[in-house]
Design a protein around this motif. Structure first.
Motif: not given
Length: 637
Positions: A231-248
């Protein structure tokens, strides 16, 4: 302002110092974190390496060494390139390998060359391709590539196959469509097409935009989750979201930075590289862009890791972000693993620690702040780091500050009972490592900076050009390529030809006219001349121009002096690119007056020019049509 001035005055009489002692534990016995995938740069996303290819040796190779050579400069682990789509994508257009459906050419553009040069220096470098735009035939005339997903997937996969077949390049990852909506059906079909083509090892990144909604869709769709590897995000501001973490899945900042590359920009890059993992568990970070090698007056000037925008002089600048990158890249490799014990410093900043599982350890510490509001002495933090578990290595130190002491090697640290102590000030980066391979590479100073030549000529008489683009021309809409006339060429055997005949599936707002700019943006008084040939017999049109003031994503609104001639024998003079409705030569511009000649005969003289006062020279066409240019010349005063 009064309050700030008052505080600054007080600081002249009082020294304010804060000294704090903190302790941090680095321990591999509590378990390891995620596997590190690397630090990289992005070439493209708008023709950002356009001028690099025109540098003469040895300067071109020196720039490449600073970017890619291991244990020398930035020593990048990843190179991401644009899959050219014939359209404006920030600072220019990049040519497609398939302008038309029955057309394949895997030698257009400079990204193939750049990937080979990177691979030559670092055989283990990770290569990524991503489309920003697509040729018009892919969308069947619509500005949307997903209506015909099989065509789009086949087009992208053909680029990957061509990279291997013609350049022996193994593409490791491929993306979907830069910063645009994704289509789950297309992603699954792309995976199927890759596998069917024997490219099972090529992984898919999605969606090169936001964490959501792609991560949510993946949680709800098992087939989509299997198709996407990162999962590639652009300019994430150094943070992610719970849904992305759940995908493993692996989480990457697949485009980041976009910051002016002075020392402040270097500080931003330092924070990003550490805190993308500390805050967001991102295991790769890719800078937009790799090298600021485009005209500086185009959008986002000097937003690369280094600056190389003067091939005519050979001058380039190794900027702060090169050495900030080195703090991580020279002392880690993809496959190393983050420790669980990473985090924030109590008084600002962050630290990460990585190991290769063989007893080696690298710790990167940054104390970068956005700005100092008050003129006080820096915060001094006396930090003690305790090494537990198997981490008992001898550590060398490297230091970076906002002052020009980039990547300074320090004396080896003395460990006392498995711990060490550092005095940290604001705006500093430290790397502590058990490796001894680090090096601050250098070359003799490049030539001094110089403006674009005031007299410039190009007859395009290159029998075997090393690149399809003519030197120093920067295409802003359309694609201008070297061309050989094989049938009845007359005196014009070799020309520069505009080759895009259908509006692409765009990413930015391309102009309705094709245009390529060249020269010095500060030019005021100049003469532009060019031989032209309109291949569209009844409705064709071409122009030469001076004082063109805009390019990149703003090219549609470019102003200047545009001298048009049309295939029906008429001509027109306009003040902006899009001002003619229906319906060279020589263009002489002096102050507020302009004169135009055709085949040596004056068509108009001393016309008043409203503005702008300065800008590039340019060539172009009335629409997306075939046209040829020869014997281009500029003389500026």
């Amino acid at each position: 302002y009064r309050m700030i001035s008052f505080i600054l005055l007080l600081c002249r009489f009082f020294t304010i110092a804060i000294c704090v002692t903190d302790q941090y534990v680095l321990d591999d016995k509590v378990g390891l974190g995620r596997v590190f995938d690397g630090i990289g740069g992005l070439s493209g996303g708008g023709a950002t390496s356009r001028l690099l290819v025109n540098y003469a040796e040895p300067y071109r190779s020196q720039i490449l060494d600073y970017l890619f050579k291991p244990n020398f400069g930035a020593s990048l682990h990843i190179l991401k390139v644009e899959i050219g789509g014939d359209a404006q994508t920030t600072d220019g257009t990049e040519p497609s390998h398939m302008h038309y459906e029955n057309d394949e050419n895997f030698f257009r553009g400079y990204e193939w060359w750049l990937m080979k040069e990177a691979k030559k220096r670092n055989p283990n470098i990770t290569l990524i391709g991503l489309p920003w735009a697509f040729p018009g035939w892919v969308g069947h005339g619509k500005n949307w590539p997903y209506d015909y997903p099989d065509i789009t997937a086949t087009y992208v996969v053909s680029w990957i196959i061509g990279a291997k077949q013609y350049h022996d390049l193994d593409i490791n990852y491929v993306g979907i469509w830069n910063e645009r909506n994704f289509d789950s059906k297309y992603i699954k079909l792309l995976r199927y097409t890759l596998d069917k083509s024997g490219l099972e090892s090529v992984r898919i990144i999605a969606s090169d935009n936001l964490w959501e909604p792609i991560s949510l869709f993946m949680l709800l769709d098992q087939e989509l989750r299997r198709a996407v590897d990162v999962i590639g995000a652009h300019y994430p501001g150094t943070t992610t979201v719970l849904e992305a973490l759940k995908t493993q899945k692996k989480l990457w900042s697949s485009e980041d930075y976009s910051t002016f590359n002075n020392e402040v920009g270097g500080g931003c890059w330092a924070r990003i590289l550490n805190q993308n993992y500390v805050n967001g568990l991102m295991t790769a970070t890719i800078s937009w862009n790799l090298v600021a090698s485009y005209y500086g007056e185009l959008p986002f000037g000097r937003d690369g890791l280094m600056t190389a925008q003067e091939p005519w002089s050979g001058s380039y600048v190794v900027e702060s972000p090169i050495w900030i990158s080195a703090h991580t890249t020279q002392f880690t490799q993809p496959g190393w693993t983050y420790l669980q014990t990473v985090g924030h410093l109590a008084h600002g900043g962050s630290y990460v620690a990585l190991t290769n599982g063989k007893g080696d350890l690298t710790v990167v510490i940054e104390t970068m702040v956005c700005s100092a509001l008050f003129a006080i002495d820096p915060l001094i933090v006396v930090s003690t780091y305790v090494l537990l578990g198997d981490l008992r290595a001898k550590l060398d130190g490297y230091k970076d500050t906002q002052r020009p002491t980039f990547f300074e090697k320090l004396s080896p640290l003395k460990l006392s009972d498995g711990s060490f102590t550092l005095n940290l000030g604001e705006d500093e980066v430290y790397t502590l490592t058990s490796l001894t391979s680090g090096l601050k590479g250098s070359f003799p100073d490049p030539p001094p900076s110089a403006p674009f030549p005031t007299t410039y000529k190009d007859d395009f008489n290159v029998a075997n050009p090393p690149f399809t683009e003519a030197p120093d021309f920067a295409d802003q809409t359309g694609v201008f390529e070297y061309h050989i006339n094989l049938t009845d060429p007359g005196p014009h055997v070799f020309t520069l030809r505009q080759v895009v005949t259908q509006r692409p599936v765009t990413w930015a707002t391309d102009a309705d006219q094709t245009i390529s700019v060249i020269g010095n943006y500060k030019w005021e008084n100049l003469t532009v001349s060019c031989d032209v040939f309109m291949e569209t017999v009844k409705t064709g049109g071409v122009f030469i121009a001076a004082r063109v003031d805009k390019g990149g994503q703003s090219v549609r609104n470019a102003k200047g002096l545009f001298y048009w001639i049309f295939s029906d024998g008429s001509y027109k003079v306009t003040n902006d690119l899009a001002s003619f409705s229906e319906a060279p030569s020589l263009l002489l511009l002096q102050g507020q007056y302009a004169t135009g000649l055709l085949n040596g005969y004056p068509l108009w003289k001393n016309a008043v020019v409203l503005g702008p006062k300065n800008g590039w020279a340019a060539i172009g066409t009335k629409s997306f049509e075939l046209a040829q240019f020869d014997n281009f010349a500029v003389k500026a005063e």
